[in-house]
Write an enzyme that holds these catalytic residues in place. Structure first.
Site, PDB file in Angstrom:
ATOM      1  NE  ARG A 177      10.408  15.868  22.878  1.00 24.17           N
ATOM      2  CZ  ARG A 177      11.139  15.265  23.839  1.00 24.17           C
ATOM      3  NH1 ARG A 177      12.309  15.777  24.198  1.00 24.17           N
ATOM      4  NH2 ARG A 177      10.704  14.170  24.410  1.00 24.17           N
ATOM      5  CG  ASN A 182      16.304  12.545  32.652  1.00 29.22           C
ATOM      6  OD1 ASN A 182      17.494  12.692  32.850  1.00 29.22           O
ATOM      7  ND2 ASN A 182      15.815  11.491  32.058  1.00 29.22           N
ATOM      8  N   GLY A 211      21.664   8.387  26.696  1.00 27.37           N
ATOM      9  CA  GLY A 211      21.080   7.203  27.316  1.00 27.37           C
ATOM     10  C   GLY A 211      21.871   6.679  28.496  1.00 27.37           C
ATOM     11  CD  GLU A 223      10.077   8.643  29.999  1.00 32.92           C
ATOM     12  OE1 GLU A 223       9.760   9.625  30.695  1.00 32.92           O
ATOM     13  OE2 GLU A 223      10.388   8.743  28.788  1.00 32.92           O
ATOM     14  CB  THR A 269      24.268   9.629  37.973  1.00 28.44           C
ATOM     15  OG1 THR A 269      23.524  10.751  37.473  1.00 28.44           O
ATOM     16  CG2 THR A 269      23.396   8.384  37.915  1.00 28.44           C
ATOM     17  CG  ASN A 316      16.751   5.297  25.863  1.00 23.31           C
ATOM     18  OD1 ASN A 316      16.328   4.924  24.776  1.00 23.31           O
ATOM     19  ND2 ASN A 316      17.289   6.490  26.044  1.00 23.31           N
ATOM     20  CG  ASP A 343      17.520   7.282  29.722  1.00 25.24           C
ATOM     21  OD1 ASP A 343      16.982   7.964  30.620  1.00 25.24           O
ATOM     22  OD2 ASP A 343      17.684   7.689  28.563  1.00 25.24           O
TER      23      ASP A 343
END
Length: 342
Positions: free
Chosen positions: A106, A167, A280, A36, A241, A38, A283
């Protein structure tokens, strides 16, 4: 000027130089990125008033993350400060027939440990026109599912358009967890962005007669996927995409945009990419699509702009897409020569 709010995690990206493998490198590049964030950088570069919302520690690394957005004009005033960790991801760039590798570190990051009370969505959405999040953020935990739900509810109550890039990340949650959470969250979404795998992984909706590894894409199959998604959730638009992976360096890149109201399916031209950095890429497509729709472009113009923006991102190191509207429109208009500008 339109105002866009994006919400997610901004991570520290550590990457071996050039195309070294993790096991052979002795020093790494230090940058920042996240789905987000990006998108917010793309939009800011297009002149949109873009704000990114997250939670980051108040220490120097957290500040460096904030500064990485400020330098491109992203509004960071809504970022909550607190917690101890900035999430990290290690990225090993693929080459030739060797694919890229991404390893997450993370757990217990500031945003993963955040609570719904950290974010005051009525204030955050004051003056906003658009809200964007991805399926990566709710994958961080049940608390993030609830935070995303509250954000969507607040945005919807204010008449703010909502977009979501599905995603799916199998390293963060199972397909069953993703399906349960995203089925709930997608009821609020107006514009859905997916790729050739996400719709299948999250919702079990699959394009027929398509081989993403062999490079065979069936346009009719993707029309069916887009319509099924729109019919299931009431999406106004569905973008898909389409990546044809010939090697880590060479991909075919295009997209389709479906407008549910008109029943129009628009496919973009295809770009044959020689990739510098693909992280990216999706994004940058999302950022280009949001910009196009806010700018009032037609369905065909919107998908052409978004794909051209993303094609350019694949030539840029790092997560952020650092291109202008003029550069994107030049490529979308047919000038992909790459000739030097003097």
């Amino acid at each position: 000027m339109s105002r866009v709010i994006t919400f997610g995690e901004l991570m520290l990206r550590l990457q071996p130089y050039n195309y070294e493998r993790f096991i052979q490198c002795d020093h790494v590049e230090f940058t920042f990125g996240g789905g987000e964030a990006n998108v917010a950088v793309s939009l800011a570069n297009y002149g949109v008033d873009a704000a990114f919302v997250t939670k980051l520690p108040a220490h120097a690394i957290g500040q460096a993350a904030v500064n990485s957005l400020r330098r491109y004009g992203v509004d960071t005033s809504l970022i909550v400060r607190g917690g101890d960790r900035v999430g990290i991801y290690f990225n090993e760039k693929g080459a030739s027939q060797r694919g890229s590798v991404c390893i997450y570190d993370r757990a217990n990051s500031a945003v993963q440990c955040s609570s719904p009370t950290d974010f005051h969505w009525d204030k955050i959405f004051s003056g906003a026109d658009w809200f964007h999040f991805t399926g990566i953020t709710p994958a961080l935990g049940e608390n993030l599912v609830e935070i995303c739900r509250q954000a969507c509810q607040a945005a919807k109550a204010r008449g703010v358009k909502i977009s979501c890039d599905l995603n799916y990340r199998g390293k963060l949650w199972t397909r069953e967890q993703a399906r349960a959470a995203m089925t709930d969250l997608c009821q609020y979404v107006d514009v859905c962005i997916s790729n050739e795998e996400d719709a299948k992984d999250v919702f079990g909706i699959e394009a027929e007669a398509t081989d993403i590894y062999g490079g065979s894409l069936n346009h009719d199959g993707y029309k069916s996927v887009a319509k099924q998604l729109a019919d299931k959730f009431g999406f106004e638009k569905v973008a898909i995409t389409l990546r044809e992976s010939h090697s880590a360096f060479d991909n075919g890149w295009s997209a389709m945009l479906y407008d549910a109201a008109s029943g129009e399916y628009c496919f973009s031209k295809k770009y044959n990419l020689h990739i510098i950095d693909r992280v990216g890429g999706g994004d940058s497509f999302g950022g280009g699509l949001i910009y196009s729709l806010l700018a009032g472009k037609t369905t065909q113009q919107a998908v052409e702009f978004a794909v051209a923006a993303s094609a350019l991102k694949h030539s840029i190191e790092g997560d952020y897409n650092m291109v202008t509207v003029a550069e994107v429109e030049k490529l979308a208009g047919g000038d992909g020569s790459g000739r030097i500008q003097r």
